[in-house]
Scaffold this active site. Structure first.
Site, PDB file in Angstrom:
ATOM      1  N   ASP A   1     -61.292   4.433  25.432  1.00 63.67           N
ATOM      2  CA  ASP A   1     -62.255   4.664  23.826  1.00 63.67           C
ATOM      3  C   ASP A   1     -61.558   5.834  24.066  1.00 63.67           C
ATOM      4  OD1 ASP A   1     -63.527   3.862  21.145  1.00 63.67           O
ATOM      5  OD2 ASP A   1     -64.862   5.521  22.412  1.00 63.67           O
TER       6      ASP A   1
ATOM      7  N   GLU B   1     -58.394  -1.334  25.172  1.00 64.46           N
ATOM      8  CA  GLU B   1     -59.108  -0.265  26.059  1.00 64.46           C
ATOM      9  C   GLU B   1     -59.032   0.515  27.028  1.00 64.46           C
ATOM     10  OE1 GLU B   1     -61.752   1.171  22.215  1.00 64.46           O
ATOM     11  OE2 GLU B   1     -62.440   0.165  23.939  1.00 64.46           O
TER      12      GLU B   1
END
EC number: 3.1.26.3
Length: 240
Positions: free
Chosen positions: A50, A122
């Site tokens: 992220d 991610e």
């Protein structure tokens, strides 16, 4: 073909689409492992992925739009870095086919769940950084988001053509467009998608080709929106 061979084929396809080959594929395997399958899952990888994603997209937007303010750049990033977009990219890469899911998640269709797909993507960025370094992970993010950054429309608060087309039709209480893949050739990075956008009762259909379904759909949506703006004004404008 046994499951192990099939899984390795999935890994090879994902590597090709990401533009990165793993030295240690166990990292890729962990990035694709949901918590329902094993305690050795991708949740911690998501944390790193992220951060890599947010920085890279922010830098891409910073370079692409030098005149935008911090607030405007933040809104653009929010429209690009979210579950829906991540899941869309994951679907294009067919990450769902390679996921390691528990029996319950498999039965409930977890391989198609946006949250699971977004998390896996991610985690993939983190896995690349662990296998190589940040620069390699950044390169993967840039490869997957280049077209989206290029086509984002900052004049419409970062909304892409598909979103704008949907909002235009909803404002007039018309049916949403139907996108269809008319033809697909090649695989992975060499794929070419021919997609149609059908406005149904309005009698308008347009076509576009691109290296991904997403990009082709965006092109058709842009053309359909231009047609609508020429041939049909919003109902509220009829009062004037």
């Amino acid at each position: 073909m046994n499951r192990r061979t099939l899984q390795q084929n999935h890994f090879a396809r994902i590597e090709k689409q990401a533009g990165y080959s793993f030295s240690d594929r166990s990292l890729l395997e962990r990035a694709l492992t949901h918590r329902s399958f094993s305690a050795n899952n991708n949740e911690r990888f998501e944390f790193i992925g992220d951060a890599i994603l947010n920085y890279t997209v922010a830098k891409m937007l910073f370079d692409a739009f030098p005149k935008l303010s911090e607030g405007e750049l933040s809104r653009l990033r929010a429209n690009l870095v979210n579950e829906a977009v991540l899941a869309e990219i994951a679907v294009e890469m067919k990450l769902g086919d390679a996921l390691f899911l528990g029996v319950g998640e498999l039965k409930s269709g977890g391989f198609n769940r946006p949250s699971i797909l977004a998390d896996a993507l991610e985690a993939l960025f983190a896995a690349v950084s662990f296998d190589a370094d940040f620069a390699a992970a950044e390169k993967v993010v840039r490869r997957l988001f280049a077209e989206r950054v290029k086509t984002v429309d900052f004049k419409n608060q970062g909304k892409d053509a598909k979103t704008l087309l949907q909002e235009f039709l909803q404002a007039q209480r018309l049916a949403l467009p139907k996108y269809r893949i008319e033809k697909q050739t090649g695989e992975g990075a060499d794929s070419i998608f021919r997609v149609s956008c059908d406005l149904g009762e309005l009698g308008f259909i347009c076509y576009a080709e691109a290296g991904s379904r997403k990009a082709a759909e965006q092109s058709t949506a842009k053309e359909a929106l231009a047609w609508l703006e020429q041939h049909r004004s919003p109902k509220k404008s009829k009062k004037s």
